[in-house]
Write a protein that holds these residues in place. Sequence first.
Motif, PDB file in Angstrom:
ATOM      1  N   THR A 157      57.677  71.112  58.603  1.00  0.00           N
ATOM      2  CA  THR A 157      56.899  72.570  57.024  1.00  0.00           C
ATOM      3  C   THR A 157      56.875  73.746  57.470  1.00  0.00           C
ATOM      4  OG1 THR A 157      54.497  71.751  58.276  1.00  0.00           O
ATOM      5  CG2 THR A 157      54.906  70.526  56.751  1.00  0.00           C
ATOM      6  N   LYS A 158      56.036  74.359  56.851  1.00  0.00           N
ATOM      7  CA  LYS A 158      56.303  76.072  57.137  1.00  0.00           C
ATOM      8  C   LYS A 158      54.562  76.269  57.830  1.00  0.00           C
ATOM      9  CE  LYS A 158      58.873  77.053  52.547  1.00  0.00           C
ATOM     10  NZ  LYS A 158      58.662  77.988  51.410  1.00  0.00           N
ATOM     11  N   ASP A 208      50.700  63.689  54.910  1.00  0.00           N
ATOM     12  CA  ASP A 208      52.359  64.373  54.754  1.00  0.00           C
ATOM     13  C   ASP A 208      50.957  65.634  54.620  1.00  0.00           C
ATOM     14  OD1 ASP A 208      49.530  64.491  52.828  1.00  0.00           O
ATOM     15  OD2 ASP A 208      50.314  64.063  50.806  1.00  0.00           O
ATOM     16  N   GLU A 209      51.712  67.130  54.403  1.00  0.00           N
ATOM     17  CA  GLU A 209      50.912  68.632  54.582  1.00  0.00           C
ATOM     18  C   GLU A 209      50.655  68.958  53.315  1.00  0.00           C
ATOM     19  OE1 GLU A 209      53.023  72.724  54.850  1.00  0.00           O
ATOM     20  OE2 GLU A 209      54.671  70.764  53.202  1.00  0.00           O
TER      21      GLU A 209
END
Length: 174
Positions: A134-135, A158-159
């Motif tokens: 992810t970012k 999850d993100e």
Amino acid sequence: MFGNYRRLLFYALAAVALAGLIFLLGDQVLARRPFPSGTRVIVKTVYDLCGHEVVDREGTPAELGAPTPRELRYLYPRREGWQVEVKDRGVTVLRSLEELCEKCSRLTHLGEKGGFVAVIRGPAGVDGGVIRVTKTRVDSLPSELRRKAKDGILDLPDEETLLQILDSLEEESG
């Protein structure tokens, strides 16, 4: 004098060859005999990454289509990682795979990869491989979440869930 030694060597080699032939033929004869009645066969797969053991099939040799040891070895060959263990009135056919079981392969958790939060395949604590990075930087997480992410035990699917948690933490502190 050398003739006697040659003859002795020839007889010794012939005896070893004959013993090996008897051993191999005896093994072939035993492998073609049907399993005794009442024998149960259990076929299992062990998934090394998650540690789960799954019984794939279970039944009598006839039900599994392998009434003899030879046919069982044909159905579950050693070259594919299968091992046959015979115990009393039961036979276990087993193989180990360096994978996740079907159930665990559908799960994900968050971990760390290169300083960023990553989505990892498998239950928390099991590294089934990085699905994506992810970012979100790991350093931007609160200390408890940061520690869990670095240890690979951040049990969030999850993100999106992580971002919801981070938003609620910001609202509480702001």
